[in-house]
Design a protein around this motif. Sequence first.
Motif, mmCIF file in Angstrom:
data_model
loop_
_atom_site.group_PDB
_atom_site.id
_atom_site.type_symbol
_atom_site.label_atom_id
_atom_site.label_comp_id
_atom_site.label_asym_id
_atom_site.label_seq_id
_atom_site.Cartn_x
_atom_site.Cartn_y
_atom_site.Cartn_z
ATOM 1 N N HIS A 383 1.061 -1.462 0.131
ATOM 2 C CA HIS A 383 -0.506 0.400 -0.141
ATOM 3 C C HIS A 383 0.900 1.239 -0.064
ATOM 4 C CE1 HIS A 383 -3.623 -1.883 2.025
ATOM 5 N NE2 HIS A 383 -3.716 -2.277 0.641
ATOM 6 N N ARG A 384 0.789 2.253 -0.317
ATOM 7 C CA ARG A 384 1.128 3.450 -0.673
ATOM 8 C C ARG A 384 0.918 4.568 0.421
ATOM 9 N NH1 ARG A 384 -1.491 8.539 -4.201
ATOM 10 N NH2 ARG A 384 0.491 8.996 -4.292
ATOM 11 N N ILE A 385 0.488 4.493 1.554
ATOM 12 C CA ILE A 385 0.528 4.714 2.680
ATOM 13 C C ILE A 385 0.977 3.598 3.815
ATOM 14 C CG2 ILE A 385 -2.010 5.727 2.960
ATOM 15 C CD1 ILE A 385 -2.998 3.316 4.393
ATOM 16 N N ALA A 386 1.457 2.737 3.208
ATOM 17 C CA ALA A 386 2.830 1.735 3.862
ATOM 18 C C ALA A 386 4.769 2.294 3.559
ATOM 19 C CB ALA A 386 2.786 0.399 3.847
ATOM 20 N N GLN A 387 4.443 2.498 2.424
ATOM 21 C CA GLN A 387 5.636 3.214 1.212
ATOM 22 C C GLN A 387 6.048 4.508 1.498
ATOM 23 O OE1 GLN A 387 7.724 1.001 0.327
ATOM 24 N NE2 GLN A 387 6.811 -0.675 0.392
ATOM 25 N N GLU A 388 5.005 4.976 1.068
ATOM 26 C CA GLU A 388 5.941 6.939 0.666
ATOM 27 C C GLU A 388 5.388 7.822 2.039
ATOM 28 O OE1 GLU A 388 3.496 8.989 -2.249
ATOM 29 O OE2 GLU A 388 3.276 6.228 -3.207
ATOM 30 N N GLU A 389 6.093 8.508 2.415
ATOM 31 C CA GLU A 389 5.841 9.354 3.415
ATOM 32 C C GLU A 389 5.313 10.262 3.502
ATOM 33 O OE1 GLU A 389 9.231 12.510 3.779
ATOM 34 O OE2 GLU A 389 9.746 12.332 5.665
ATOM 35 N N ILE A 390 3.965 10.313 4.655
ATOM 36 C CA ILE A 390 2.776 11.344 4.586
ATOM 37 C C ILE A 390 3.145 12.476 5.563
ATOM 38 C CG2 ILE A 390 0.744 11.164 4.919
ATOM 39 C CD1 ILE A 390 0.288 8.149 5.143
ATOM 40 N N PHE A 391 4.027 11.818 6.181
ATOM 41 C CA PHE A 391 4.759 13.975 6.458
ATOM 42 C C PHE A 391 3.168 14.294 7.467
ATOM 43 C CE2 PHE A 391 7.223 17.324 7.091
ATOM 44 C CZ PHE A 391 8.394 16.559 7.523
ATOM 45 N N GLY A 392 2.270 12.902 7.972
ATOM 46 C CA GLY A 392 1.247 14.186 8.509
ATOM 47 C C GLY A 392 0.971 13.132 9.914
ATOM 48 N N PRO A 393 -0.273 13.384 10.587
ATOM 49 C CA PRO A 393 -0.921 12.838 11.568
ATOM 50 C C PRO A 393 -1.370 11.388 11.608
ATOM 51 C CG PRO A 393 -2.464 14.257 11.103
ATOM 52 C CD PRO A 393 -1.600 14.731 10.246
ATOM 53 N N VAL A 394 -1.020 10.435 10.774
ATOM 54 C CA VAL A 394 -1.711 9.278 10.211
ATOM 55 C C VAL A 394 -0.384 8.262 10.312
ATOM 56 C CG1 VAL A 394 -2.156 8.077 8.121
ATOM 57 C CG2 VAL A 394 -2.286 10.334 8.543
ATOM 58 N N LEU A 395 -1.260 6.691 11.343
ATOM 59 C CA LEU A 395 -0.741 5.830 11.280
ATOM 60 C C LEU A 395 -0.929 4.550 10.631
ATOM 61 C CD1 LEU A 395 1.606 4.574 13.161
ATOM 62 C CD2 LEU A 395 -0.316 3.853 14.650
ATOM 63 N N SER A 396 -0.186 3.836 10.288
ATOM 64 C CA SER A 396 -0.556 3.249 8.682
ATOM 65 C C SER A 396 0.163 1.598 10.098
ATOM 66 C CB SER A 396 0.550 2.744 8.166
ATOM 67 O OG SER A 396 0.050 3.349 7.448
ATOM 68 N N VAL A 397 -1.010 0.358 10.696
ATOM 69 C CA VAL A 397 -0.638 -0.017 11.285
ATOM 70 C C VAL A 397 -0.477 -1.504 10.599
ATOM 71 C CG1 VAL A 397 -1.582 -2.238 13.239
ATOM 72 C CG2 VAL A 397 -2.397 0.659 12.882
ATOM 73 N N LEU A 398 0.527 -2.615 10.714
ATOM 74 C CA LEU A 398 1.291 -3.575 10.085
ATOM 75 C C LEU A 398 1.296 -5.205 11.022
ATOM 76 C CD1 LEU A 398 2.643 -1.631 8.081
ATOM 77 C CD2 LEU A 398 2.553 -3.262 6.928
ATOM 78 N N THR A 399 1.336 -6.095 10.781
ATOM 79 C CA THR A 399 1.893 -6.689 12.295
ATOM 80 C C THR A 399 2.894 -8.365 11.655
ATOM 81 O OG1 THR A 399 -0.022 -8.695 11.277
ATOM 82 C CG2 THR A 399 -0.790 -7.083 12.681
ATOM 83 N N PHE A 400 3.718 -8.470 12.586
ATOM 84 C CA PHE A 400 4.762 -9.762 12.144
ATOM 85 C C PHE A 400 3.993 -10.472 12.882
ATOM 86 C CE2 PHE A 400 6.981 -8.982 16.126
ATOM 87 C CZ PHE A 400 6.608 -7.514 15.806
ATOM 88 N N ARG A 401 5.398 -12.094 13.003
ATOM 89 C CA ARG A 401 4.931 -13.260 13.813
ATOM 90 C C ARG A 401 6.309 -13.167 14.401
ATOM 91 N NH1 ARG A 401 1.225 -17.804 10.903
ATOM 92 N NH2 ARG A 401 -0.558 -15.956 10.807
ATOM 93 N N THR A 402 7.465 -13.126 13.815
ATOM 94 C CA THR A 402 8.875 -13.673 14.549
ATOM 95 C C THR A 402 10.130 -12.361 14.419
ATOM 96 O OG1 THR A 402 9.337 -13.968 12.462
ATOM 97 C CG2 THR A 402 8.515 -15.840 13.659
ATOM 98 N N PRO A 403 10.517 -12.811 15.306
ATOM 99 C CA PRO A 403 11.629 -10.483 15.481
ATOM 100 C C PRO A 403 11.872 -10.644 13.659
ATOM 101 C CG PRO A 403 12.066 -12.804 16.958
ATOM 102 C CD PRO A 403 10.821 -12.924 16.673
ATOM 103 N N GLN A 404 12.527 -12.034 12.970
ATOM 104 C CA GLN A 404 12.573 -11.785 11.564
ATOM 105 C C GLN A 404 11.909 -11.638 10.822
ATOM 106 O OE1 GLN A 404 13.174 -14.388 13.467
ATOM 107 N NE2 GLN A 404 15.370 -15.043 13.940
ATOM 108 N N GLU A 405 10.627 -11.302 10.508
ATOM 109 C CA GLU A 405 9.485 -11.048 9.963
ATOM 110 C C GLU A 405 9.780 -9.214 10.387
ATOM 111 O OE1 GLU A 405 5.429 -12.914 10.139
ATOM 112 O OE2 GLU A 405 4.988 -11.275 8.820
ATOM 113 N N ALA A 406 9.454 -9.212 11.529
ATOM 114 C CA ALA A 406 9.966 -7.733 12.162
ATOM 115 C C ALA A 406 10.853 -7.100 10.998
ATOM 116 C CB ALA A 406 9.771 -7.470 13.829
#
Length: 482
Positions: A383-406
């Motif tokens: 998603h663009r909101i995960a790749q591009e800098e928004i430079f505003g009060p907007v948070l994109s939440v993603l999840t992970f299972r292992t430290p390697q994935e993080a």
Amino acid sequence: MAKFEYAPAPESRAVVDLAPSYGLFINGEFTESQGGSAFKTVNPATEEVLSEVTDASAADVDRAVAAARRAYNGVWGRMSGADRGKYLFRIARILQERAREFAVLETLDNGKPIKESRDVDVPLAAAHFFYHAGWADKLEYAGLGTNPRAHGVVGQVIPWNFPLLMLAWKIAPALATGNTVVLKPAETTPLTALLFADVVQQADLPPGVVNIVTGAGGTGQAIVDHPDIDKLAFTGSTGVGKMIARSIAGTRKKATLELGGKAANIIFEDAAIDQAVEGIVNGIFFNQGHVCCAGSRLLVQENIAEDVERRLKRRLQTLRVGDPLDKNTDVGAINSKAQLSRITELTDAGEAEGAERWDNGCELPAKGFWFRPTVFTGVSQGHRIAQEEIFGPVLSVLTFRTPQEAVAKANNTPYGLSAGVWTEKGSRILWMADQLRAGVVWANTFNKFDPTSPFGGYKESGYGREGGRHGLSAYVTTESNG
Ligand code: TAP
């Protein structure tokens, strides 16, 4: 969680004395432009015009560079480090004495909450001058190489998100090392740089050591292209940073570029969740998210994601959005109409690409530029909101299972400015810090700044460091590095 109601507690703006218009600060005095035009600077919280400032022409930049060269050859380049240090100490003390004036002016011109300009921007700006004042007579012992010497005349171009603080990050190390300066503040936030010119006069700095030329991109380009500039220091977007790198390729000019970011703030299942939630809020809603190192991508371990999201949304409903001069305000105005359109465009793209949008539903003032604290869940890496800098009060939440994935997800970005790790395990903090391709990694905290600590990026976040001994090294040549 119910929001406590407070009576308004506005900071008085009487301490600020605004002129209807400003010239350019060249050779120690305010002068008229030669062939430049004028533009207005507004309060983004009300759209009120604050003042008119000069859009400096290439001829003005030429005059400023000539003044800086004369000051370098005639006085500043020859002065002992101990004497330069005295001027820096003087500037630091004046900034402290005039702290309230600077804080109110910064809030008026930028839109940031007064509690941030008062408690973060201005004290940190003074701290930068104090820190570098201490280095001025000890450069030979800073481990920079043999016989460190100034470059000469430095051109500096800064953005609008921390106007006075970015000025301090630029000017303090340049002066401490014996360089003279031509600085351009951002178009939408020129006023604290112009007030700083007043401080320069008050500190009795020799004419031409610091020159402030206001203007837009064209003025910045004139500084970049000027043949008598020895070194450039730029903070701003990656797009403009790349243009600057192309412009100076093949010349003898040195450069440091501090550019954009898309930092991961990573929460492990064993983290202290309430503290982590505070860190998430500070990471992305501090300064309306107009922060290059903002924790704009939240990576949460999957088994605690629901709990974290629930607590985060509850916390965000207590944030006070509104009048930046009110001492209770947590989130102020977006700095400009243009930035508001960019945030709106990217958040609309987030929705269109299938992420789930939530905001805290707060009331927004009728005038000015505003955006509600917003959280996107169900975000995927493409998603663009995960790749591009928004430079505003907007948070994109993603999840992970292992430290390697993080780690893999955190590093999956063209940027590499900062990251945050929240876990009770010290060994995991060290392992993560080693794996993350980011200039700064915060552990169980976020957005902590200190003049002694180098700050800067990997990859498209730029090159060079600011702060600490590493920052000083960008402002000198030595017999070993030429
Ligand atoms: P930019 O548009 O890049 O502007 C930065 C500065 O460069 C402004 O003074 C701007 O003038 C000037 N400029 C524009 N075009 C230029 C050109 N062709 N040649 C020379 N100078 C030029 O960025 P911005 O919108 O002000 O700031 C937001 C960006 O800065 C974000 O991407 C953010 O991440 C980054 N940033 C990075 C850091 C660090 S430390 N890495 C810190 C703060 C911000 P105008 O104001 O007139 O456009």
